[in-house]
Motif scaffolding. Sequence first.
Motif, PDB file in Angstrom:
ATOM      1  N   LYS A 447       0.855  -1.181   0.000  1.00  0.00           N
ATOM      2  CA  LYS A 447       0.000   0.000   0.000  1.00  0.00           C
ATOM      3  C   LYS A 447       0.892   1.232   0.000  1.00  0.00           C
ATOM      4  CE  LYS A 447      -3.648   2.404   2.592  1.00  0.00           C
ATOM      5  NZ  LYS A 447      -4.500   2.421   3.794  1.00  0.00           N
ATOM      6  N   GLY A 448       0.405   2.320  -0.608  1.00  0.00           N
ATOM      7  CA  GLY A 448       1.098   3.595  -0.516  1.00  0.00           C
ATOM      8  C   GLY A 448       1.959   3.919  -1.720  1.00  0.00           C
ATOM      9  N   ASP A 449       2.434   5.148  -1.745  1.00  0.00           N
ATOM     10  CA  ASP A 449       3.352   5.625  -2.778  1.00  0.00           C
ATOM     11  C   ASP A 449       4.343   6.589  -2.122  1.00  0.00           C
ATOM     12  OD1 ASP A 449       4.578   6.279  -5.129  1.00  0.00           O
ATOM     13  OD2 ASP A 449       3.014   7.645  -5.817  1.00  0.00           O
ATOM     14  N   PRO A 450       5.593   6.157  -1.885  1.00  0.00           N
ATOM     15  CA  PRO A 450       6.195   4.897  -2.330  1.00  0.00           C
ATOM     16  C   PRO A 450       5.572   3.680  -1.635  1.00  0.00           C
ATOM     17  CG  PRO A 450       7.653   6.023  -0.818  1.00  0.00           C
ATOM     18  CD  PRO A 450       6.550   6.989  -1.120  1.00  0.00           C
ATOM     19  N   MET A 451       5.626   2.549  -2.351  1.00  0.00           N
ATOM     20  CA  MET A 451       4.978   1.338  -1.875  1.00  0.00           C
ATOM     21  C   MET A 451       5.595   0.846  -0.568  1.00  0.00           C
ATOM     22  SD  MET A 451       2.603  -0.879  -2.390  1.00  0.00           S
ATOM     23  CE  MET A 451       2.117  -0.560  -4.084  1.00  0.00           C
ATOM     24  N   GLN A 452       4.715   0.497   0.375  1.00  0.00           N
ATOM     25  CA  GLN A 452       5.153  -0.092   1.635  1.00  0.00           C
ATOM     26  C   GLN A 452       4.610  -1.507   1.754  1.00  0.00           C
ATOM     27  OE1 GLN A 452       4.915   2.215   5.288  1.00  0.00           O
ATOM     28  NE2 GLN A 452       4.319   4.037   4.130  1.00  0.00           N
ATOM     29  N   SER A 453       5.491  -2.464   1.982  1.00  0.00           N
ATOM     30  CA  SER A 453       5.087  -3.850   2.199  1.00  0.00           C
ATOM     31  C   SER A 453       4.963  -4.086   3.696  1.00  0.00           C
ATOM     32  CB  SER A 453       6.123  -4.806   1.598  1.00  0.00           C
ATOM     33  OG  SER A 453       5.733  -6.151   1.796  1.00  0.00           O
ATOM     34  N   MET A 454       3.845  -4.682   4.093  1.00  0.00           N
ATOM     35  CA  MET A 454       3.547  -4.828   5.519  1.00  0.00           C
ATOM     36  C   MET A 454       3.177  -6.267   5.848  1.00  0.00           C
ATOM     37  SD  MET A 454       3.269  -3.242   8.429  1.00  0.00           S
ATOM     38  CE  MET A 454       3.192  -1.492   8.011  1.00  0.00           C
ATOM     39  N   ILE A 455       3.552  -6.710   7.061  1.00  0.00           N
ATOM     40  CA  ILE A 455       3.106  -8.012   7.546  1.00  0.00           C
ATOM     41  C   ILE A 455       1.923  -7.806   8.484  1.00  0.00           C
ATOM     42  CG2 ILE A 455       5.385  -9.033   7.315  1.00  0.00           C
ATOM     43  CD1 ILE A 455       5.705  -8.817  10.327  1.00  0.00           C
ATOM     44  N   MET A 456       1.045  -8.808   8.548  1.00  0.00           N
ATOM     45  CA  MET A 456      -0.166  -8.704   9.361  1.00  0.00           C
ATOM     46  C   MET A 456      -0.814 -10.074   9.486  1.00  0.00           C
ATOM     47  SD  MET A 456      -2.422  -6.818   6.406  1.00  0.00           S
ATOM     48  CE  MET A 456      -1.167  -5.556   6.332  1.00  0.00           C
ATOM     49  N   GLY A 457      -1.876 -10.143  10.237  1.00  0.00           N
ATOM     50  CA  GLY A 457      -2.681 -11.351  10.297  1.00  0.00           C
ATOM     51  C   GLY A 457      -4.024 -11.100   9.635  1.00  0.00           C
ATOM     52  N   ASN A 458      -4.607 -12.144   9.098  1.00  0.00           N
ATOM     53  CA  ASN A 458      -5.997 -12.126   8.625  1.00  0.00           C
ATOM     54  C   ASN A 458      -6.603 -13.471   8.940  1.00  0.00           C
ATOM     55  OD1 ASN A 458      -4.838 -10.034   6.230  1.00  0.00           O
ATOM     56  ND2 ASN A 458      -6.834  -9.549   7.067  1.00  0.00           N
ATOM     57  N   GLY A 459      -7.924 -13.508   9.097  1.00  0.00           N
ATOM     58  CA  GLY A 459      -8.480 -14.796   9.462  1.00  0.00           C
ATOM     59  C   GLY A 459      -9.988 -14.858   9.385  1.00  0.00           C
ATOM     60  N   GLY A 460     -10.475 -15.961   9.924  1.00  0.00           N
ATOM     61  CA  GLY A 460     -11.901 -16.224   9.939  1.00  0.00           C
ATOM     62  C   GLY A 460     -12.149 -17.715  10.019  1.00  0.00           C
ATOM     63  N   PRO A 461     -13.403 -18.109  10.023  1.00  0.00           N
ATOM     64  CA  PRO A 461     -13.772 -19.524   9.988  1.00  0.00           C
ATOM     65  C   PRO A 461     -14.079 -19.942   8.553  1.00  0.00           C
ATOM     66  CG  PRO A 461     -15.706 -18.231  10.450  1.00  0.00           C
ATOM     67  CD  PRO A 461     -14.580 -17.242  10.209  1.00  0.00           C
ATOM     68  N   SER A 462     -14.440 -21.168   8.356  1.00  0.00           N
ATOM     69  CA  SER A 462     -15.028 -21.569   7.076  1.00  0.00           C
ATOM     70  C   SER A 462     -16.353 -20.824   6.922  1.00  0.00           C
ATOM     71  CB  SER A 462     -15.292 -23.075   7.046  1.00  0.00           C
ATOM     72  OG  SER A 462     -14.081 -23.803   7.113  1.00  0.00           O
ATOM     73  N   ILE A 463     -16.650 -20.386   5.694  1.00  0.00           N
ATOM     74  CA  ILE A 463     -17.921 -19.707   5.448  1.00  0.00           C
ATOM     75  C   ILE A 463     -18.595 -20.324   4.227  1.00  0.00           C
ATOM     76  CG2 ILE A 463     -17.137 -17.552   6.480  1.00  0.00           C
ATOM     77  CD1 ILE A 463     -16.828 -16.397   3.669  1.00  0.00           C
ATOM     78  N   ARG A 464     -19.913 -20.179   4.166  1.00  0.00           N
ATOM     79  CA  ARG A 464     -20.680 -20.728   3.033  1.00  0.00           C
ATOM     80  C   ARG A 464     -21.462 -19.610   2.372  1.00  0.00           C
ATOM     81  NH1 ARG A 464     -24.683 -25.364   4.622  1.00  0.00           N
ATOM     82  NH2 ARG A 464     -26.035 -23.607   5.172  1.00  0.00           N
ATOM     83  N   GLY A 465     -21.326 -19.527   1.048  1.00  0.00           N
ATOM     84  CA  GLY A 465     -22.038 -18.500   0.285  1.00  0.00           C
ATOM     85  C   GLY A 465     -22.190 -18.948  -1.153  1.00  0.00           C
ATOM     86  N   VAL A 466     -22.464 -17.985  -2.040  1.00  0.00           N
ATOM     87  CA  VAL A 466     -22.666 -18.298  -3.460  1.00  0.00           C
ATOM     88  C   VAL A 466     -21.715 -17.443  -4.290  1.00  0.00           C
ATOM     89  CG1 VAL A 466     -24.315 -18.270  -5.368  1.00  0.00           C
ATOM     90  CG2 VAL A 466     -25.084 -18.899  -3.070  1.00  0.00           C
ATOM     91  N   ALA A 467     -20.998 -18.096  -5.209  1.00  0.00           N
ATOM     92  CA  ALA A 467     -20.050 -17.390  -6.085  1.00  0.00           C
ATOM     93  C   ALA A 467     -19.900 -18.176  -7.379  1.00  0.00           C
ATOM     94  CB  ALA A 467     -18.707 -17.224  -5.383  1.00  0.00           C
ATOM     95  N   THR A 468     -19.224 -17.579  -8.348  1.00  0.00           N
ATOM     96  CA  THR A 468     -18.930 -18.253  -9.610  1.00  0.00           C
ATOM     97  C   THR A 468     -17.584 -18.949  -9.511  1.00  0.00           C
ATOM     98  OG1 THR A 468     -20.207 -16.663 -10.899  1.00  0.00           O
ATOM     99  CG2 THR A 468     -18.554 -17.944 -12.081  1.00  0.00           C
ATOM    100  N   VAL A 469     -17.535 -20.194  -9.954  1.00  0.00           N
ATOM    101  CA  VAL A 469     -16.336 -21.009  -9.888  1.00  0.00           C
ATOM    102  C   VAL A 469     -15.969 -21.469 -11.288  1.00  0.00           C
ATOM    103  CG1 VAL A 469     -15.357 -23.171  -9.000  1.00  0.00           C
ATOM    104  CG2 VAL A 469     -16.833 -21.789  -7.536  1.00  0.00           C
ATOM    105  N   LYS A 470     -14.681 -21.429 -11.628  1.00  0.00           N
ATOM    106  CA  LYS A 470     -14.221 -22.013 -12.883  1.00  0.00           C
ATOM    107  C   LYS A 470     -12.741 -22.311 -12.786  1.00  0.00           C
ATOM    108  CE  LYS A 470     -12.983 -17.750 -15.398  1.00  0.00           C
ATOM    109  NZ  LYS A 470     -13.196 -16.994 -16.661  1.00  0.00           N
ATOM    110  N   SER A 471     -12.241 -23.090 -13.727  1.00  0.00           N
ATOM    111  CA  SER A 471     -10.797 -23.355 -13.816  1.00  0.00           C
ATOM    112  C   SER A 471     -10.186 -22.516 -14.919  1.00  0.00           C
ATOM    113  CB  SER A 471     -10.531 -24.839 -14.085  1.00  0.00           C
ATOM    114  OG  SER A 471     -10.641 -25.599 -12.899  1.00  0.00           O
ATOM    115  N   VAL A 472      -8.965 -22.056 -14.706  1.00  0.00           N
ATOM    116  CA  VAL A 472      -8.225 -21.300 -15.703  1.00  0.00           C
ATOM    117  C   VAL A 472      -6.862 -21.947 -15.883  1.00  0.00           C
ATOM    118  CG1 VAL A 472      -9.378 -19.107 -15.273  1.00  0.00           C
ATOM    119  CG2 VAL A 472      -7.395 -19.711 -13.916  1.00  0.00           C
ATOM    120  N   ASN A 473      -6.364 -21.920 -17.105  1.00  0.00           N
ATOM    121  CA  ASN A 473      -5.062 -22.527 -17.390  1.00  0.00           C
ATOM    122  C   ASN A 473      -4.047 -21.444 -17.634  1.00  0.00           C
ATOM    123  OD1 ASN A 473      -6.016 -25.221 -17.285  1.00  0.00           O
ATOM    124  ND2 ASN A 473      -6.898 -24.968 -19.337  1.00  0.00           N
TER     125      ASN A 473
END
Length: 473
Positions: A447-473
């Motif tokens: 993020k930022g200009d000049p770019m800053q690389s940052m470490i952090m945590g992110n998380g959550g549980p398993s979730i269920r929803g609706v989305a589009t799924v496909k494979s790409v090569n």
Amino acid sequence: MDTQLVELADYAIKYANDSKTQYCDVRSEEQERVSVLIENGETEYVRTINDSGIGIRLVKDGTWSFSSITNPKSKEQVKRAIDEAIKNSVHYAKDKKELFSLYPNTSVEKKIDYKVVEKPNLDELIKVGMSCDKIISNTPKIIKSVTNPWYTNNSKYFSNSEGSKILQNFSDVVIDMIATAHESGLTQSVNITEGGRGGMEQITKGDKAQNSAQEIAKKASKLLSAKPAKEEKATVVMNPDFVSLLTHEILGHPSEADRVLGKEMAWAGGAWWKGKIGEKIGSEKLNVFDDPTIEESLGWYYFDDEGVQTKKTALVEEGVLNNHMQNRETGKIFNKEPTGNMRATNYRFMPLIRMACTCIGNGDWNVDEMIKEVKNGYLVSNMKIPSIDMKRYNWSISCQYAQKIENGEVTDLLRDVIVMGTAPEFFQSIDACGNDFAVRPITNCGKGDPMQSMIMGNGGPSIRGVATVKSVN
């Protein structure tokens, strides 16, 4: 922390005050970084980097300015840096239209040593890296193994013109691993990052690194015989590792108040929910928070780079947008308390509003029960590569692998899978959150200009929803 760095920081505050600045803060920082790269049983490098310096941020004539000094040696260097910063502020203040104002903050004097069970050391780092490399390399069909264990020892001293003097000492230990398999012209790679804030226990406890090495190697090998997914809009169950990147990209970043205000639009984008505080933006199952107090996560800290004490911040409650991540300046604009999210990569940079540990809240669903209710869908596992528009509205995120769900049963393994949707539609579709909450390490958020690389945590549980799924090569 070297005493000279502390003394120079305190002198900088005094000199800035004598120069009639409206506000000044200084970060003195020291870091030792030790990194090892191992490929197919060979040590490519062992690298130690030591860095120290001070970053000076001040306000003169209502305008911010910043200067940094690497390895400072004298008060004269500090004086020159402040004089130059003041000159810049005065120059740019001519075009400034907004009045400068900061949300009040309590001054603090404190020293904090973060918990370390087993002090990081190079010998143990190499031992863990080699052990994981051997596990990956010895798996059938694996043609390349890469392990990159590293640690940092950090000391950060913050002082400001309001009287705060805060010293924080902490260590981070992380291992990045990649397993690449190949057969009959098809190549598949699976990667993972393990680690956190603390000592060697962050990757050694419970053989965490070795277990993950085994998991990614087996999965990469199995993916060679996996099927591609057909494109369809369907129910998806996302595991916590995938959810952590989803949360990062389309919940965390648009929650940064500077993005909401459009101050990041030129280089990093804005926020899809600008102006929607108090409105419903997701299902009642959706709860989102940012919490720098989660111990051992890479986003764990007690005071941010404005000297604001950290706390858990509710961003979304039962689908309703409640708040953004605020610094002292945006807090004044939104009439919200600062949330303790102001951080810089190091002393060379101005701090920005950054995620600490942004997560979707835990639910009460057993994951097996979540899957049993799905007649036709997909189990999506582990983060890979995101692609998000400027307002974090349209999104697509590839996963390490997926599995088909048919009549409540997990069946075929699928490769090269990407999941797509729009933020409001997807978050409205969430109808279940699991009880398997986990925090994952993120080590390269830009993020930022000049770019800053940052470490952090992110998380959550398993979730269920609706989305589009496909494979790409």
